[in-house]
Design an enzyme around this catalytic site. Sequence first.
Site, PDB file in Angstrom:
ATOM      1  N   ASP A  82       0.808  -1.220   0.000  1.00 22.41           N
ATOM      2  CA  ASP A  82       0.000   0.000   0.000  1.00 22.41           C
ATOM      3  C   ASP A  82       0.840   1.268   0.000  1.00 22.41           C
ATOM      4  OD1 ASP A  82       0.819  -0.380   2.627  1.00 22.41           O
ATOM      5  OD2 ASP A  82      -1.194  -0.343   3.486  1.00 22.41           O
ATOM      6  N   ASP A 493       3.355   1.103  13.079  1.00 22.35           N
ATOM      7  CA  ASP A 493       2.550  -0.120  13.090  1.00 22.35           C
ATOM      8  C   ASP A 493       3.158  -1.314  13.821  1.00 22.35           C
ATOM      9  OD1 ASP A 493       0.583   1.193  11.724  1.00 22.35           O
ATOM     10  OD2 ASP A 493       1.061   0.343   9.787  1.00 22.35           O
TER      11      ASP A 493
END
Length: 776
Positions: A82, A493
């Site tokens: 992404d 993350d």
Amino acid sequence: MRRTGRTGRTVRRGRVLTAVLALAAGLLAGSPSAMAAEPVERPVSVAADSYTWKNARIDGGGFVPGIVFNRSEKNLAYARTDIGGAYRWQESTKTWTPLLDSIGWEDWGHTGVASIASDSVDPDKVYAAVGTYTNSWDPKNGAVLRSANRGASWQKADLPFKLGGNMPGRGMGERLAVDPHKNSVLYLGAPSGKGLWRSTDSGASWSQVTNFPNVGNYVQDPTDTSGYASDNQGIVWVTFDESTGNGTNATQTIYVGVADKENSVYRSTDAGATWSRLPGQPTGYLAHKGVLDAENGYLYLAYSDKGGPYDGGKGQLWRYATGSGTWTNISPVAEADTYYGFSGLTVDRQNPGTVMATAYSSWWPDTQIFRSTNSGGTWTKAWDYSSYPTRANRYTMDVSSSPWLTWGANPSPPEQTPKLGWMTEALEIDPFNPDRMMYGTGATIYGTEDLGKWDSGGQFTIKPMVQGLEETAVNDLAAPPSGGAQLLSALGDIGGFRHTDLTKVPSMMFTSPNFTTTTSLDFAETNPGIVVRAGNLDSGPHIAFSTDNGANWFAGTDPSGVSGGGTVAAASDGSRFVWSPEGAGVHSATGFGSSWSASSGIPAGAIVESDRVDPKTFYGFKSGKFYVSSDGGATFTASSASGLPSGDSVRFKALPGTKGDIWLAGGASDGAYGLWHSTDGGASFTKLSGVEQADTIGFGKAAPGASYQTLYTSAKIDGVRGIFRSTDQGSTWTRINDDAHQWGWTGAAITGDPRVYGRVYVSTNGRGVIYGDTAG
């Protein structure tokens, strides 16, 4: 994989952290004009050096929304990420090769890959639809990249609209498809109401299919004023029926998926001349995928009530008979029993009656994978309950190559660690090898090479198949001068890692506590066993300490009001700390943060750093002002230095070994922007001429024969953007990367290695931690 508890519903905008928040503060939106400090008159010259570039191995670390196998050549596969580019599978080494490292600073958004397509007529050809955000966060339009050498080099066709590789709905697809007969014809599904697009010259030019009847209407959250969740997800996949073409004649039947819950599938039977809604189709859902089994004449569709990749509470699987027009609900569980949507979808091309699908949005207790060997008539599951909460798995998991995938967790049944996955929107059976399957998660690519055991009653083995694919967003880097850690990293993350060997995957990310995102870290310069990190956590502390060089950690205590990590600095001897967290003002503490005191004289949100010699001296920067504390961070005084960047897109560091020697980089193109140096503890700064823009600054071991440490920066010097090195205090600069190694945006952090001359560690926003060594 952003872990937020049982539901895992928090939007993974940690990937936005580095690129968007910093860029929006400075590079994109700009800052008010500031009078530049008088530049130092130095004859700046730019040389070049030959460097070898590698990743500090983490293996994975981010969402892989798409995996594409070529249908005509064995072992040719691609993966899209992404925010971190695209990759090609290398069968001989079972690794992935990055393909988009040549994307430069100005085109940073093109590291987000919205779709990828491999040409089955000419397997040397591959296409990537690139662009990260459809809203204002990405200032540039999207593009379609085309390659005739499997991604070794690319040509670009700019589009008149943006693409969203990191937008909601990015796991649907593929939006880009090559006609399997007439391979000069490609289709691209666009977001934002831009419709369906076609190229008839192998991707060199594109035009809208003006008679396509539906541009889509589904948005995740129409109230989102940022434009991120309120964008129309548009046209989400294109699938050709290869049985309706021959030779080099265009394929006649094409199916298109649209983000419209009432009208999700359209078809053309005349090679795109006319289009109509497929009659009898299910409504109330979005079709995430449409996969065709031409041999048996079935179009399989995976439906969810949401666009993903996190959300989705209900779903169905359907089969459409292309000959008779019959629709059959082949859902493996009743709709009432779903708490997830379906997305991952694949057909075994060697045994086309075999189809598999994923429950992509099932976070707790795990994702689910379903398999049918009779075209969806009946299904089996990857796991089931033998007696709740005890699970019986058809698989075993071996994460020894990436042991951090357990997250150091010890969950209660029915949860297990490592998880089978989450955000499992990419699922593919190798078209030439029915025993091999790969699927993407929010953290890695998993795969198996003995999938046949699923049906024979044995347990198949799932392992990470992700080596070479590095997809972390890097917020901060530190290289201690001694101790076992070569490198400490602060990541989005997955928190961050302590590397003792750059060529090996660390056994675990930072734990106790596990921050979802680490925003800042520092070590005590003269006592590098002491390390501090700050970060984000939905519930829990936002600061942690180590006394053994980052090997083990314990949590500190937050001052009242803290909502995020912010920046943190350790005194040179580790005796005290200064912390500027989100949600609260700057604070200082002696010892390990059990009791914090508010600092005076410095505004909330300031960036803080420590002097590397004097343990009581700390520095801060906020909105064009530099601040100095000489009492351990209790009080700060604003410096009279002027001409510094007026915004907050700034990074600065104090030089080890010399008190008060400070380098500051940052700014914006419509104001002060560049590199500044202070030798008097921030009382005054001198701007370096020739450095037009600079965004990071770091220090490494001095060059042979030099006494001053080597400088490293991500900058624009003499009109060239790159990674630069100076061995003479900025008088001359050497560009050490090249146009093939640019990695998009590199503005978050940089540091040299204090033990190895020439080695530099570069942050990226999606390609992990890059390190380079000079050929000399």
